[in-house]
Write an enzyme that holds these catalytic residues in place. Structure first.
Site, PDB file in Angstrom:
ATOM      1  N   HIS A  17       0.819  -1.081  -0.127  1.00  0.00           N
ATOM      2  CA  HIS A  17       0.005   0.109  -0.042  1.00  0.00           C
ATOM      3  C   HIS A  17       0.798   1.220  -0.150  1.00  0.00           C
ATOM      4  CE1 HIS A  17      -3.098  -2.736   2.190  1.00  0.00           C
ATOM      5  NE2 HIS A  17      -3.382  -2.239   0.980  1.00  0.00           N
ATOM      6  N   LYS A  41     -15.165  -8.326   5.076  1.00  0.00           N
ATOM      7  CA  LYS A  41     -14.029  -8.449   5.758  1.00  0.00           C
ATOM      8  C   LYS A  41     -14.394  -7.819   7.379  1.00  0.00           C
ATOM      9  CE  LYS A  41     -10.582  -7.696   2.276  1.00  0.00           C
ATOM     10  NZ  LYS A  41      -9.808  -6.785   1.751  1.00  0.00           N
ATOM     11  N   ARG A  90      -2.157  -6.283  -8.216  1.00  0.00           N
ATOM     12  CA  ARG A  90      -1.280  -7.153  -7.988  1.00  0.00           C
ATOM     13  C   ARG A  90      -0.831  -8.131  -9.026  1.00  0.00           C
ATOM     14  NH1 ARG A  90      -2.906  -8.068  -1.958  1.00  0.00           N
ATOM     15  NH2 ARG A  90      -4.698  -8.237  -3.192  1.00  0.00           N
ATOM     16  N   SER A 128      -2.842  -7.636   3.180  1.00  0.00           N
ATOM     17  CA  SER A 128      -3.018  -7.265   4.715  1.00  0.00           C
ATOM     18  C   SER A 128      -3.440  -8.665   5.470  1.00  0.00           C
ATOM     19  CB  SER A 128      -4.302  -6.283   5.080  1.00  0.00           C
ATOM     20  OG  SER A 128      -3.850  -5.156   4.227  1.00  0.00           O
TER      21      SER A 128
HETATM   22  O1  PNS Z   1      -8.697  -3.053   0.512  1.00  0.00           O
HETATM   23  P1  PNS Z   1     -10.161  -3.830  -0.143  1.00  0.00           P
HETATM   24  O2  PNS Z   1     -10.889  -4.360   1.137  1.00  0.00           O
HETATM   25  O3  PNS Z   1     -10.019  -4.244  -1.211  1.00  0.00           O
HETATM   26  O4  PNS Z   1     -11.132  -2.367  -0.208  1.00  0.00           O
HETATM   27  C1  PNS Z   1     -12.428  -2.542  -0.703  1.00  0.00           C
HETATM   28  C2  PNS Z   1     -13.057  -1.020  -0.638  1.00  0.00           C
HETATM   29  C3  PNS Z   1     -13.128  -0.909   0.791  1.00  0.00           C
HETATM   30  C4  PNS Z   1     -12.373   0.069  -1.255  1.00  0.00           C
HETATM   31  C5  PNS Z   1     -14.636  -1.195  -1.112  1.00  0.00           C
HETATM   32  O5  PNS Z   1     -15.169  -2.268  -0.389  1.00  0.00           O
HETATM   33  C6  PNS Z   1     -15.485  -0.095  -0.921  1.00  0.00           C
HETATM   34  O6  PNS Z   1     -15.366   0.776  -1.646  1.00  0.00           O
HETATM   35  N1  PNS Z   1     -16.309   0.027   0.042  1.00  0.00           N
HETATM   36  C7  PNS Z   1     -16.963   1.164   0.302  1.00  0.00           C
HETATM   37  C8  PNS Z   1     -18.470   0.819   0.034  1.00  0.00           C
HETATM   38  C9  PNS Z   1     -18.768   1.146  -1.652  1.00  0.00           C
HETATM   39  O7  PNS Z   1     -18.221   2.301  -2.251  1.00  0.00           O
HETATM   40  N2  PNS Z   1     -18.819  -0.012  -2.448  1.00  0.00           N
HETATM   41  C10 PNS Z   1     -19.156   0.243  -3.873  1.00  0.00           C
HETATM   42  C11 PNS Z   1     -18.074  -0.442  -4.702  1.00  0.00           C
HETATM   43  S1  PNS Z   1     -18.490  -2.004  -5.060  1.00  0.00           S
END
Ligand code: PNS
Length: 160
Positions: A17, A41, A90, A128
């Site tokens: 990150h 998660k 990645r 993570s």
């Molecule tokens: O690090 P991650 O867990 O891959 O991040 C995912 C994240 C947090 C960016 C995604 O779950 C997110 O954007 N959550 C907020 C809710 C949202 O906007 N969802 C719509 C996109 S599918």
């Protein structure tokens, strides 16, 4: 001013990150790292704690801000008047998930563009979740996460 928003769950922030943040900070005038809830998660650190850890490891980047948001990423983008989502990619295995999120975000707000930065090869295996697994079973996480947060991760995993 060109602002990029770098979203994620960052539970916890890894060197992968941090690499994207550092490179993004060279490309954009400002990078806003935003800690969001990923409903799929379960968290090791609370959202505020994740923000604090990221702030600690990005303190030397003057054009990087760290915030959290409870809601849709596109709503945060609107609040910040930002249109670029920065994401790290990645391996091929990331593609489908990231592709789906990029399309969904663009569907929710057509002004929003997702730009992908290829991960540094050194961190292509890093996540993570992998860091948490290694730490849980007593493996060494040095080099996987910034040194300043190793103790926080190990203490949390031990339940201290
Ligand atoms: O690090 P991650 O867990 O891959 O991040 C995912 C994240 C947090 C960016 C995604 O779950 C997110 O954007 N959550 C907020 C809710 C949202 O906007 N969802 C719509 C996109 S599918």
């Amino acid at each position: 001013m060109k602002i990029a928003v770098y979203p994620g769950s960052f539970d916890p922030v890894t060197n992968g990150h941090l690499d994207i943040i550092a490179r993004g900070a060279k490309v954009f005038d400002e990078v806003i790292v935003v800690v969001l809830v990923n409903v799929d998660k379960k968290g090791l650190f609370k959202i505020d704690e994740r923000v604090e850890l990221i702030k600690r490891v990005t303190k030397d980047y003057p054009n990087v801000k760290v915030q959290s948001f409870n809601g849709l990423l596109v709503d945060f983008m609107r609040q910040k008047k930002a249109t670029v989502i920065l994401k790290g990619l990645r391996a091929v295995s990331d593609f489908e998930y990231e592709f789906q999120m990029a399309l969904m975000n663009n569907k929710l707000d057509p002004e929003v563009e997702t730009l992908f930065m290829m991960t540094n090869a050194e961190y292509s295996y890093l996540s993570s979740s992998a860091v948490k697994q290694v730490a849980k079973f007593g493996g060494c996480i040095r080099g996987l996460v910034p040194d300043e947060i190793i103790v926080d991760i190990i203490s949390r995993i031990k339940g201290e």
